[in-house]
Design a protein around this motif. Structure first.
Motif, PDB file in Angstrom:
ATOM      1  N   GLY A   1      40.815 -23.576 119.301  1.00 59.30           N
ATOM      2  CA  GLY A   1      41.012 -22.215 118.787  1.00 59.30           C
ATOM      3  C   GLY A   1      39.734 -21.605 118.245  1.00 59.30           C
ATOM      4  O   GLY A   1      39.426 -20.435 118.516  1.00 59.30           O
ATOM      5  N   LYS A   2      38.967 -22.374 117.493  1.00 60.50           N
ATOM      6  CA  LYS A   2      37.713 -21.860 116.941  1.00 60.50           C
ATOM      7  C   LYS A   2      36.692 -21.561 118.037  1.00 60.50           C
ATOM      8  O   LYS A   2      35.940 -20.582 117.961  1.00 60.50           O
ATOM      9  N   ALA A   3      36.679 -22.403 119.081  1.00 59.53           N
ATOM     10  CA  ALA A   3      35.729 -22.190 120.175  1.00 59.53           C
ATOM     11  C   ALA A   3      36.032 -20.907 120.945  1.00 59.53           C
ATOM     12  O   ALA A   3      35.139 -20.320 121.564  1.00 59.53           O
ATOM     13  N   MET A   4      37.285 -20.442 120.881  1.00 63.99           N
ATOM     14  CA  MET A   4      37.699 -19.273 121.666  1.00 63.99           C
ATOM     15  C   MET A   4      37.654 -17.961 120.881  1.00 63.99           C
ATOM     16  O   MET A   4      37.895 -16.898 121.450  1.00 63.99           O
ATOM     17  N   GLU A   5      37.332 -18.031 119.598  1.00 69.46           N
ATOM     18  CA  GLU A   5      37.424 -16.829 118.772  1.00 69.46           C
ATOM     19  C   GLU A   5      36.515 -15.701 119.245  1.00 69.46           C
ATOM     20  O   GLU A   5      36.840 -14.524 119.122  1.00 69.46           O
ATOM     21  N   GLN A   6      35.376 -16.055 119.814  1.00 71.11           N
ATOM     22  CA  GLN A   6      34.432 -15.021 120.243  1.00 71.11           C
ATOM     23  C   GLN A   6      34.975 -14.170 121.397  1.00 71.11           C
ATOM     24  O   GLN A   6      34.467 -13.072 121.648  1.00 71.11           O
ATOM     25  N   TYR A   7      36.022 -14.651 122.076  1.00 73.46           N
ATOM     26  CA  TYR A   7      36.522 -13.934 123.254  1.00 73.46           C
ATOM     27  C   TYR A   7      37.730 -13.041 122.951  1.00 73.46           C
ATOM     28  O   TYR A   7      38.265 -12.404 123.845  1.00 73.46           O
ATOM     29  N   ARG A   8      38.138 -12.999 121.708  1.00 72.77           N
ATOM     30  CA  ARG A   8      39.201 -12.089 121.262  1.00 72.77           C
ATOM     31  C   ARG A   8      40.433 -12.151 122.175  1.00 72.77           C
ATOM     32  O   ARG A   8      40.875 -11.155 122.746  1.00 72.77           O
ATOM     33  N   LEU A   9      40.976 -13.364 122.298  1.00 73.38           N
ATOM     34  CA  LEU A   9      42.187 -13.537 123.099  1.00 73.38           C
ATOM     35  C   LEU A   9      43.387 -12.955 122.356  1.00 73.38           C
ATOM     36  O   LEU A   9      43.458 -12.980 121.124  1.00 73.38           O
TER      37      LEU A   9
ATOM     38  N   TRP B   1      46.413 -14.078 122.309  1.00 75.69           N
ATOM     39  CA  TRP B   1      47.075 -15.176 121.609  1.00 75.69           C
ATOM     40  C   TRP B   1      46.771 -16.491 122.318  1.00 75.69           C
ATOM     41  O   TRP B   1      46.382 -16.519 123.480  1.00 75.69           O
ATOM     42  N   LEU B   2      46.962 -17.595 121.583  1.00 71.80           N
ATOM     43  CA  LEU B   2      46.947 -18.942 122.137  1.00 71.80           C
ATOM     44  C   LEU B   2      48.386 -19.453 122.074  1.00 71.80           C
ATOM     45  O   LEU B   2      48.968 -19.544 120.989  1.00 71.80           O
TER      46      LEU B   2
ATOM     47  N   ASP C   1      46.528 -21.116 110.067  1.00 69.67           N
ATOM     48  CA  ASP C   1      45.702 -20.859 108.892  1.00 69.67           C
ATOM     49  C   ASP C   1      44.226 -21.147 109.154  1.00 69.67           C
ATOM     50  O   ASP C   1      43.351 -20.613 108.470  1.00 69.67           O
ATOM     51  N   ALA C   2      43.942 -21.986 110.159  1.00 69.87           N
ATOM     52  CA  ALA C   2      42.567 -22.436 110.385  1.00 69.87           C
ATOM     53  C   ALA C   2      41.790 -21.575 111.366  1.00 69.87           C
ATOM     54  O   ALA C   2      40.552 -21.625 111.375  1.00 69.87           O
ATOM     55  N   ILE C   3      42.480 -20.804 112.208  1.00 70.53           N
ATOM     56  CA  ILE C   3      41.780 -20.038 113.250  1.00 70.53           C
ATOM     57  C   ILE C   3      42.113 -18.550 113.130  1.00 70.53           C
ATOM     58  O   ILE C   3      43.106 -18.157 112.509  1.00 70.53           O
ATOM     59  N   GLU C   4      41.266 -17.732 113.743  1.00 69.74           N
ATOM     60  CA  GLU C   4      41.459 -16.278 113.678  1.00 69.74           C
ATOM     61  C   GLU C   4      42.236 -15.737 114.874  1.00 69.74           C
ATOM     62  O   GLU C   4      42.862 -14.674 114.786  1.00 69.74           O
ATOM     63  N   THR C   5      42.192 -16.421 116.016  1.00 65.87           N
ATOM     64  CA  THR C   5      42.955 -15.975 117.179  1.00 65.87           C
ATOM     65  C   THR C   5      44.448 -16.120 116.896  1.00 65.87           C
ATOM     66  O   THR C   5      44.877 -17.154 116.373  1.00 65.87           O
ATOM     67  N   PRO C   6      45.274 -15.114 117.207  1.00 63.15           N
ATOM     68  CA  PRO C   6      46.715 -15.211 116.956  1.00 63.15           C
ATOM     69  C   PRO C   6      47.354 -16.408 117.662  1.00 63.15           C
ATOM     70  O   PRO C   6      46.987 -16.751 118.788  1.00 63.15           O
ATOM     71  N   THR C   7      48.289 -17.050 116.985  1.00 63.29           N
ATOM     72  CA  THR C   7      49.062 -18.150 117.558  1.00 63.29           C
ATOM     73  C   THR C   7      50.453 -17.647 117.928  1.00 63.29           C
ATOM     74  O   THR C   7      50.975 -16.709 117.319  1.00 63.29           O
ATOM     75  N   LEU C   8      51.056 -18.323 118.907  1.00 59.97           N
ATOM     76  CA  LEU C   8      52.343 -17.856 119.432  1.00 59.97           C
ATOM     77  C   LEU C   8      53.119 -19.027 120.009  1.00 59.97           C
ATOM     78  O   LEU C   8      52.547 -19.917 120.655  1.00 59.97           O
ATOM     79  N   THR C   9      54.439 -19.048 119.781  1.00 55.23           N
ATOM     80  CA  THR C   9      55.318 -20.041 120.392  1.00 55.23           C
ATOM     81  C   THR C   9      56.744 -19.487 120.425  1.00 55.23           C
ATOM     82  O   THR C   9      57.020 -18.432 119.867  1.00 55.23           O
ATOM     83  N   GLY C  10      57.640 -20.215 121.115  1.00 50.46           N
ATOM     84  CA  GLY C  10      59.055 -19.844 121.044  1.00 50.46           C
ATOM     85  C   GLY C  10      59.823 -19.810 122.344  1.00 50.46           C
ATOM     86  O   GLY C  10      61.045 -19.617 122.326  1.00 50.46           O
ATOM     87  N   GLU C  11      59.188 -20.002 123.498  1.00 50.60           N
ATOM     88  CA  GLU C  11      59.909 -19.798 124.761  1.00 50.60           C
ATOM     89  C   GLU C  11      61.013 -20.820 125.004  1.00 50.60           C
ATOM     90  O   GLU C  11      61.862 -20.613 125.867  1.00 50.60           O
ATOM     91  N   ASP C  12      61.003 -21.919 124.255  1.00 52.81           N
ATOM     92  CA  ASP C  12      62.033 -22.944 124.446  1.00 52.81           C
ATOM     93  C   ASP C  12      63.022 -23.025 123.280  1.00 52.81           C
ATOM     94  O   ASP C  12      63.847 -23.942 123.232  1.00 52.81           O
TER      95      ASP C  12
END
Length: 475
Positions: A292-300, A302-303, A320-331
């Motif tokens: 997650g931290k490695a991907m922050e520069q690319y403004r995704l 969500w992960l 709490d540790a990363i700035e990129t939004p997190t997402l779950t729930g499809e199952d």
């Protein structure tokens, strides 16, 4: 001789006026009079024979449920047809990859019931749903009930959910990566040329497997077989081993490789277009945070599903540790487990799949609860146009909706599986239909082309008619 009362005079005048109106407005007095010789009841029957008569919702009853399993839409999707005593037909869909039996075993619980009592029937069948594909039967039946209720009352399904917040539903498209970046760039350009302004890509440890210095502890696992639940391994089946227990780690070299990959994709897509990411592989919380931290520069955008949805505390650690939004729930099935994630502030966004989360009303309840807590809702979807339209009505009726996934972009003939709306998708959006129910009906001629090999086409299901258990969950 007794004189008539004012009421009798009024009644006679009303009858005469009605008769005169019918005669003059239809065939003309002479023609209608000669045809029925002044018989008002027969005149009324003739005049109104072409008048549309909506069903009587209070008298509507379920008489049958049958299923046909489609394949390649883009995956396997059992289509539900519920018949009624008034000729109305309701269409639903079991979630991709799920057994049709999840729906068929519910038939005995709903036969003879009024489909317009959707919430009541949902509570009857809800105990037979579970997380993942096991929820497919309950959700598919619920879709078909809303389709029937909308047709019975002659209103679109979103209206029965409380009305709509939007006239158009935005889609986000998965994009096949291709064998190299040039091929991937072509695929991305196709998506953008088609009007999709929200995209999703896959990347993870699968693309690093077998390359020296990229992963720690990966050789004992069949990482490239992430969906083969039958493949045995020295330490167990990788596909069925939960993320924290593989102990696979990504090296600095591996993180740099993933970062380079995502950076090149960002160069192709540009920064004006939201880009989400999914399918990272099975690794623990610490590695998820490093990714997650490695991907922050690319403004995704969500992960998605970095770890299984039920590890609420671990999700909160990652979020709490990363700035990129997190997402779950499809199952996740039903609102209760979503409430746990939301109350814990464990994820930044939720991602129900309506064909697992409980159907239209339950998913709206999930979205509404998230909205009250300031959390947006994207929606996962990978089925036929029938399930898509169920999603569209729910998305239209839910304020915090962001975007709906579309997995069938590249399936030839996908839109022709149904009648009622053409085109379904236009420039990356779906116009919310105003036709009754879900707004579409199965186009059987086209749908038969997708019929799964050796499957039957809405064959009788009488063996599922009789309930053989006591279902109450309390004493």
């Amino acid at each position: 001789m007794a004189s008539s009362t004012p009421q009798e005079d009024s009644s006679a005048a009303t009858g005469q006026n009605r008769r005169n109106f019918l005669r003059n407005s239809t065939l003309g007095g002479l023609s209608l009079g000669l045809l029925f010789d002044g018989q008002t009841e027969r005149e009324m029957e003739f005049v109104t024979q072409r008048v549309k008569r909506d069903s009587k919702p209070s008298d509507l009853r379920i008489t049958d449920m049958r299923i046909a399993v489609l394949q390649g839409v883009p995956f396997t999707s059992p289509i539900i047809r519920i018949d009624t005593n008034q000729g109305l037909v309701g269409w639903g869909e079991v979630r991709d990859g799920a057994s049709a039996n999840y729906a068929l075993m519910l038939k005995s619980r709903i036969l003879g019931k009024n489909p317009c009592n959707v919430e009541q029937l949902f509570k009857i069948i809800k105990p037979f749903g579970n997380h993942g594909r096991a929820a497919g039967g309950v959700c598919g039946v619920e879709m078909a009930l809303w389709d029937l209720a909308g047709k019975a009352y002659n209103v679109p399904a979103y209206q029965l959910l409380g009305g709509k917040y939007r006239d158009y539903v935005r889609l986000y498209a998965d994009t096949p990566e291709g064998k190299n970046y040039d091929e991937f760039a072509v695929n991305m350009k196709k998506r953008k040329d088609a009007g999709y302004a929200f995209l999703k890509m896959d990347f993870g440890i699968g693309m690093l497997a077998g390359q020296p210095g990229m992963l720690v502890g990966a050789d004992a696992w069949s990482i490239k077989q992430a969906y083969n639940d039958q493949l045995a391994g020295k330490l167990g089946n990788y596909a069925m081993t939960r993320h924290p227990f593989t102990r696979i780690q990504i090296t600095k070299k591996g993180l740099d490789k993933l970062s380079e990959h995502v950076g090149r994709v960002r160069d192709i897509v540009g920064y004006d277009t939201p880009l989400a990411a999914d399918h990272f592989g099975h690794f623990d919380v610490n590695t998820a945070i490093q990714v997650g931290k490695a991907m922050e520069q690319y403004r995704l955008a969500w992960l998605e599903d970095l770890i299984p949805w039920f590890y609420t505390d671990q999700w909160k650690q990652i979020s709490d540790a990363i700035e990129t939004p997190t997402l779950t729930g499809e199952d996740i099935f039903a609102k209760e487990e979503f409430i746990k994630l939301i109350d814990a502030r464990a994820v930044d966004m939720i991602h129900p799949d309506l064909a697992s989360s409980g159907g239209l009303l339950e998913t709206k309840k999930i979205g509404d609860y998230a909205e009250e807590h300031g959390i947006p809702m994207a929606m996962h979807f990978a089925g036929s146009p029938i399930c898509m339209m169920a999603n569209v009505h729910c998305a239209a009726a839910t304020e915090n909706f962001v975007a709906l996934e579309h997995h069938g972009v590249d399936v030839a003939g996908w839109e022709d599986i149904v009648n009622g709306i053409k085109p379904i998708v236009e420039k990356g959006f779906v116009k919310v239909p105003d036709r009754p129910g879900l707004g579409v009906d199965l186009n059987e001629d086209v749908a038969k082309r997708f019929l799964k090999k050796d499957a039957t086409w809405f064959a009788p299901t009488d063996m599922w008619n009789n309930r053989d258990s006591w279902d109450r969950e309390w004493s």
